[in-house]
Write a protein that holds these residues in place. Structure first.
Motif, PDB file in Angstrom:
ATOM      1  N   LYS A 199      -7.663  -1.510  -1.974  1.00  0.00           N
ATOM      2  CA  LYS A 199      -6.571  -1.668  -3.000  1.00  0.00           C
ATOM      3  C   LYS A 199      -5.490  -2.186  -2.363  1.00  0.00           C
ATOM      4  O   LYS A 199      -4.545  -2.799  -3.055  1.00  0.00           O
ATOM      5  N   SER A 200      -4.927  -1.703  -0.889  1.00  0.00           N
ATOM      6  CA  SER A 200      -3.980  -2.278  -0.416  1.00  0.00           C
ATOM      7  C   SER A 200      -3.990  -3.632  -0.211  1.00  0.00           C
ATOM      8  O   SER A 200      -3.075  -4.188  -0.500  1.00  0.00           O
ATOM      9  N   ALA A 201      -5.236  -4.262  -0.001  1.00  0.00           N
ATOM     10  CA  ALA A 201      -5.339  -5.715   0.460  1.00  0.00           C
ATOM     11  C   ALA A 201      -5.088  -6.410  -1.084  1.00  0.00           C
ATOM     12  O   ALA A 201      -4.462  -7.501  -0.977  1.00  0.00           O
ATOM     13  N   ASP A 202      -5.696  -5.836  -1.967  1.00  0.00           N
ATOM     14  CA  ASP A 202      -5.384  -6.442  -3.181  1.00  0.00           C
ATOM     15  C   ASP A 202      -4.161  -6.722  -3.763  1.00  0.00           C
ATOM     16  O   ASP A 202      -3.547  -7.512  -3.986  1.00  0.00           O
ATOM     17  N   LYS A 203      -3.280  -5.521  -3.450  1.00  0.00           N
ATOM     18  CA  LYS A 203      -1.987  -5.486  -3.924  1.00  0.00           C
ATOM     19  C   LYS A 203      -1.076  -6.465  -3.056  1.00  0.00           C
ATOM     20  O   LYS A 203      -0.148  -6.947  -3.616  1.00  0.00           O
ATOM     21  N   ARG A 204      -1.419  -6.701  -1.773  1.00  0.00           N
ATOM     22  CA  ARG A 204      -0.710  -7.555  -0.874  1.00  0.00           C
ATOM     23  C   ARG A 204      -1.538  -8.979  -0.993  1.00  0.00           C
ATOM     24  O   ARG A 204      -0.980  -9.831  -0.080  1.00  0.00           O
ATOM     25  N   SER A 205      -2.404  -9.332  -1.657  1.00  0.00           N
ATOM     26  CA  SER A 205      -3.016 -10.487  -1.753  1.00  0.00           C
ATOM     27  C   SER A 205      -3.545 -11.071  -0.352  1.00  0.00           C
ATOM     28  O   SER A 205      -3.426 -11.948   0.242  1.00  0.00           O
ATOM     29  N   ALA A 206      -4.016 -10.133   0.479  1.00  0.00           N
ATOM     30  CA  ALA A 206      -4.439 -10.108   1.733  1.00  0.00           C
ATOM     31  C   ALA A 206      -5.782 -11.241   1.671  1.00  0.00           C
ATOM     32  O   ALA A 206      -6.551 -11.002   0.845  1.00  0.00           O
ATOM     33  N   LYS A 207      -5.839 -12.157   2.466  1.00  0.00           N
ATOM     34  CA  LYS A 207      -6.695 -13.099   2.530  1.00  0.00           C
ATOM     35  C   LYS A 207      -7.624 -13.133   3.777  1.00  0.00           C
ATOM     36  O   LYS A 207      -7.969 -14.124   4.399  1.00  0.00           O
ATOM     37  N   GLY A 208      -7.899 -12.119   4.538  1.00  0.00           N
ATOM     38  CA  GLY A 208      -8.354 -12.145   5.856  1.00  0.00           C
ATOM     39  C   GLY A 208      -7.655 -12.050   6.900  1.00  0.00           C
ATOM     40  O   GLY A 208      -8.108 -11.803   8.145  1.00  0.00           O
ATOM     41  N   GLU A 209      -6.127 -12.455   6.979  1.00  0.00           N
ATOM     42  CA  GLU A 209      -5.629 -12.796   8.065  1.00  0.00           C
ATOM     43  C   GLU A 209      -4.890 -11.382   8.488  1.00  0.00           C
ATOM     44  O   GLU A 209      -4.073 -11.410   9.246  1.00  0.00           O
ATOM     45  N   MET A 210      -4.900 -10.353   7.626  1.00  0.00           N
ATOM     46  CA  MET A 210      -4.575  -9.128   7.894  1.00  0.00           C
ATOM     47  C   MET A 210      -5.342  -8.225   8.564  1.00  0.00           C
ATOM     48  O   MET A 210      -6.308  -8.053   8.477  1.00  0.00           O
ATOM     49  N   GLY A 233      -1.755   1.338   2.468  1.00  0.00           N
ATOM     50  CA  GLY A 233      -2.500   1.889   1.295  1.00  0.00           C
ATOM     51  C   GLY A 233      -2.362   3.446   1.481  1.00  0.00           C
ATOM     52  O   GLY A 233      -2.006   4.101   0.560  1.00  0.00           O
ATOM     53  N   LEU A 234      -2.221   4.310   2.795  1.00  0.00           N
ATOM     54  CA  LEU A 234      -2.175   5.529   2.932  1.00  0.00           C
ATOM     55  C   LEU A 234      -0.707   5.837   2.324  1.00  0.00           C
ATOM     56  O   LEU A 234      -0.215   6.966   1.897  1.00  0.00           O
ATOM     57  N   GLN A 235       0.419   4.815   2.891  1.00  0.00           N
ATOM     58  CA  GLN A 235       1.823   5.105   2.349  1.00  0.00           C
ATOM     59  C   GLN A 235       1.975   5.202   0.825  1.00  0.00           C
ATOM     60  O   GLN A 235       2.645   5.606   0.345  1.00  0.00           O
ATOM     61  N   ASP A 236       1.003   4.234   0.066  1.00  0.00           N
ATOM     62  CA  ASP A 236       1.063   3.848  -1.238  1.00  0.00           C
ATOM     63  C   ASP A 236       0.598   5.036  -1.950  1.00  0.00           C
ATOM     64  O   ASP A 236       0.954   5.738  -2.882  1.00  0.00           O
ATOM     65  N   THR A 237      -0.628   5.469  -1.402  1.00  0.00           N
ATOM     66  CA  THR A 237      -1.509   6.696  -1.847  1.00  0.00           C
ATOM     67  C   THR A 237      -0.731   7.897  -1.600  1.00  0.00           C
ATOM     68  O   THR A 237      -0.607   8.966  -2.651  1.00  0.00           O
TER      69      THR A 237
END
Length: 76
Positions: free
Chosen positions: A35-46, A55-59
């Motif tokens: 979910k964190s990756a989706d929210k930040r539009s991570a494309k494999g470079e993170m 994600g833990l900070q969001d949740t």
């Protein structure tokens, strides 16, 4: 978890605030990270660790101390 423990021991503000009795399964952890990756539009470079931390900070956000809370709106 290690970062939070170190910060707590040294008087810093915790990064996220999970309930004390909560034990995350690997599936729950993966879901939070995805979910964190989706929210930040991570494309494999993170880094996965950063995505999980965010994600833990969001949740599980921590309550801000009263000194950091926004001032209440004045009455009408």
């Amino acid at each position: 978890m290690a970062s939070n423990a170190w910060l707590k021991r040294h008087g810093g503000q915790m990064l996220f605030c999970m309930p004390g009795d909560l034990a995350l399964s690997s599936e729950q952890t993966e879901e939070i990270m995805l979910k964190s990756a989706d929210k930040r539009s991570a494309k494999g470079e993170m880094a996965v660790a950063l995505l999980l931390l965010w994600g833990l900070q969001d949740t599980y956000p921590c309550d801000k101390p009263a000194s950091q809370q926004p001032a209440p709106a004045p009455p009408d």
